[in-house]
Design an enzyme around this catalytic site. Structure first.
Site, PDB file in Angstrom:
ATOM      1  N   THR A 191      -8.128  32.069  52.044  1.00  0.00           N
ATOM      2  CA  THR A 191      -7.414  32.733  53.137  1.00  0.00           C
ATOM      3  C   THR A 191      -7.393  31.850  54.377  1.00  0.00           C
ATOM      4  O   THR A 191      -6.376  31.772  55.082  1.00  0.00           O
ATOM      5  CB  THR A 191      -8.051  34.091  53.454  1.00  0.00           C
ATOM      6  OG1 THR A 191      -8.155  34.857  52.254  1.00  0.00           O
ATOM      7  CG2 THR A 191      -7.234  34.865  54.465  1.00  0.00           C
ATOM      8  N   ASP A 192      -8.494  31.177  54.658  1.00  0.00           N
ATOM      9  CA  ASP A 192      -8.517  30.227  55.782  1.00  0.00           C
ATOM     10  C   ASP A 192      -7.496  29.111  55.573  1.00  0.00           C
ATOM     11  O   ASP A 192      -6.765  28.740  56.498  1.00  0.00           O
ATOM     12  CB  ASP A 192      -9.916  29.611  55.919  1.00  0.00           C
ATOM     13  CG  ASP A 192     -10.857  30.451  56.759  1.00  0.00           C
ATOM     14  OD1 ASP A 192     -10.376  31.338  57.483  1.00  0.00           O
ATOM     15  OD2 ASP A 192     -12.069  30.225  56.688  1.00  0.00           O
ATOM     16  N   VAL A 193      -7.469  28.552  54.367  1.00  0.00           N
ATOM     17  CA  VAL A 193      -6.551  27.455  54.098  1.00  0.00           C
ATOM     18  C   VAL A 193      -5.102  27.921  54.229  1.00  0.00           C
ATOM     19  O   VAL A 193      -4.271  27.248  54.851  1.00  0.00           O
ATOM     20  CB  VAL A 193      -6.815  26.867  52.692  1.00  0.00           C
ATOM     21  CG1 VAL A 193      -5.722  25.880  52.305  1.00  0.00           C
ATOM     22  CG2 VAL A 193      -8.178  26.178  52.652  1.00  0.00           C
TER      23      VAL A 193
END
Length: 419
Positions: A191-193
């Site tokens: 999700t961060d990426v």
């Protein structure tokens, strides 16, 4: 209107974002991932960090880089993945002079990235309204867990929490009918990426609009929003049918066979996308009759009868090794592949041919191994020119370059513990 001039050769063309100034106030992964992408595309990205501490991920180890003599350094491998091509500037924004210094930098910037809690920068005069007033052309990208509005806006957001709250874990992991069933997070902070990728796209969109209007704007980007958007077909299937998608392990909800299968020495993946591929697969498995069986002849029939087909296929796939199956099936244009460990990934001839592992000179380690940017431009190749910086490595250089601060003034700022 005249047509754009066509350069006579590629040497005349600059990196896509050459000349762009980016102030990166973000930490950990989502924001830094966006900053790294912008830097790879040619922007001058200055990473603003806390003196003496820096980005949290600098200490997220082991593993840590080792120096040229093999001794461990304080540079964590985690930090290396998202901070290539940047310059590090240490400034204490809690110091009034530090906040003022960042405001001066923001006045020169084209883009600002930040992932502080909602309202967290207001006390320093570094929030969007304050910086917009001094630099109307600024594109200001805020990355938070839950966005600037809504009941969850004040909460801190972390990838693991968002994978759970945003539904990804509900469709990841073994099905309830299997041993070891239960929700499972993805093995990287996906999700961060993805949020970093969306941030990069949003920034470039805002810059394109600025070229017409002359004005910047605020980008409100939330990890939860990104995760819900990235549910893709699982979300649309629910919205269309009203049926809640379930965990299916490595199986696909609407394509069969599209999952892992055991082999004589491990496992392989079959990804059958149409009936022609299925027919060729059946022939290779020694069961051409399966392609003619009315229970399996079309994909909807295979989906309806997966409980019969998959066990039959598993009995066949264990008769050869993974390498043998891959060689045979590739020769028959049947999509398949191994399930590689990460060491096998970097040893794969295709990965090596694409140059996905690279290295850059590092002031402590000599060189640092990195994963290359996957973008392949025909005329303006991505240039990975500098390793992730040491903490404060470029403080004096950036202040001189962006603000014209001379050595004496820089030393005064150090004496006052501003930088």
């Amino acid at each position: 209107m005249s047509a754009p001039r066509s350069p006579s050769n590629n040497a005349e063309r600059q990196a896509p974002l050459a000349g762009l100034k980016v102030l990166d106030l973000s930490r950990v992964l989502a924001g830094p991932w966006a900053g790294q992408l912008l830097a790879d595309l040619g922007a001058d990205v200055v990473k603003v960090e806390r003196p003496g501490a820096g980005d949290d991920t600098r200490s997220w180890g082991p593993p840590f880089l080792t120096d040229v003599d093999g001794r461990p350094t304080s540079e964590a491998a985690y930090f290396q993945c998202a901070n290539r091509n940047k310059r590090s500037l240490t400034v204490d924004m809690a110091h009034p002079d530090g906040a003022a210094l960042i405001r001066r930098l923001a006045a020169q910037a084209d883009v600002l990235l930040e992932n502080f809690k909602v309202g967290g920068l207001q006390q320093y005069g570094l929030d969007w309204p304050s910086l917009q007033a001094i630099n109307p052309r600024l594109v200001y990208c805020s990355i938070t867990g839950f966005g600037q509005t809504g009941p969850y806006a004040p909460r801190a957001g972390y990838d693991f929490l968002i994978q759970g709250l945003g539904g990804l874990m509900s469709v990841t992991g073994r099905s309830d009918a299997e041993e070891g069933a239960g929700p499972q997070k993805v093995g990287v902070a996906l999700t961060d990426v993805m949020t970093g990728l969306y941030a990069t796209i949003a920034v470039q969109g805002a810059l394109a609009e600025r070229a017409r209007s002359g004005l910047g704007q605020h980008i409100d980007l939330a990890l939860l929003d990104v995760q819900v958007a990235a549910l893709a077909n699982q979300a649309s299937s629910y919205l269309v049918s009203g049926r809640v998608p379930q965990r299916m392990g490595n199986a696909h909800p609407t394509i069969v066979p599209y999952q892992d299968f055991p082999t004589a020495d491990g496992d392989m993946i079959l990804a059958i996308g149409n009936d022609g591929q299925f027919s060729r697969l059946c022939a290779a498995l020694g069961h051409p009759d399966w392609a003619l069986d009315p229970r399996f002849a079309t994909n909807p029939q295979r989906v309806a009868n997966r409980g019969v087909l998959i066990p039959l296929m598993r009995q066949a796939t264990v008769m050869k090794t993974t390498a043998e199956w891959v060689a045979l099936l590739e020769s028959q244009a049947v999509p398949c592949g191994p399930i590689n460990r990460i060491d096998q990934v970097f040893a794969d001839p295709q990965v090596q041919a694409r140059g996905l592992q690279t290295s850059l000179p590092h002031p402590l380690a000599g060189t640092v191994p990195l994963v290359a940017n996957p973008i392949r431009y025909s005329a303006t190749p991505v240039v990975m020119h500098s390793a992730p910086p040491l903490l404060g490595q470029h403080t004096a250089e950036v202040l001189a370059h962006w603000l014209g601060v001379d050595d004496a003034a820089c030393q005064h700022l150090r004496d006052q513990q501003v930088i």
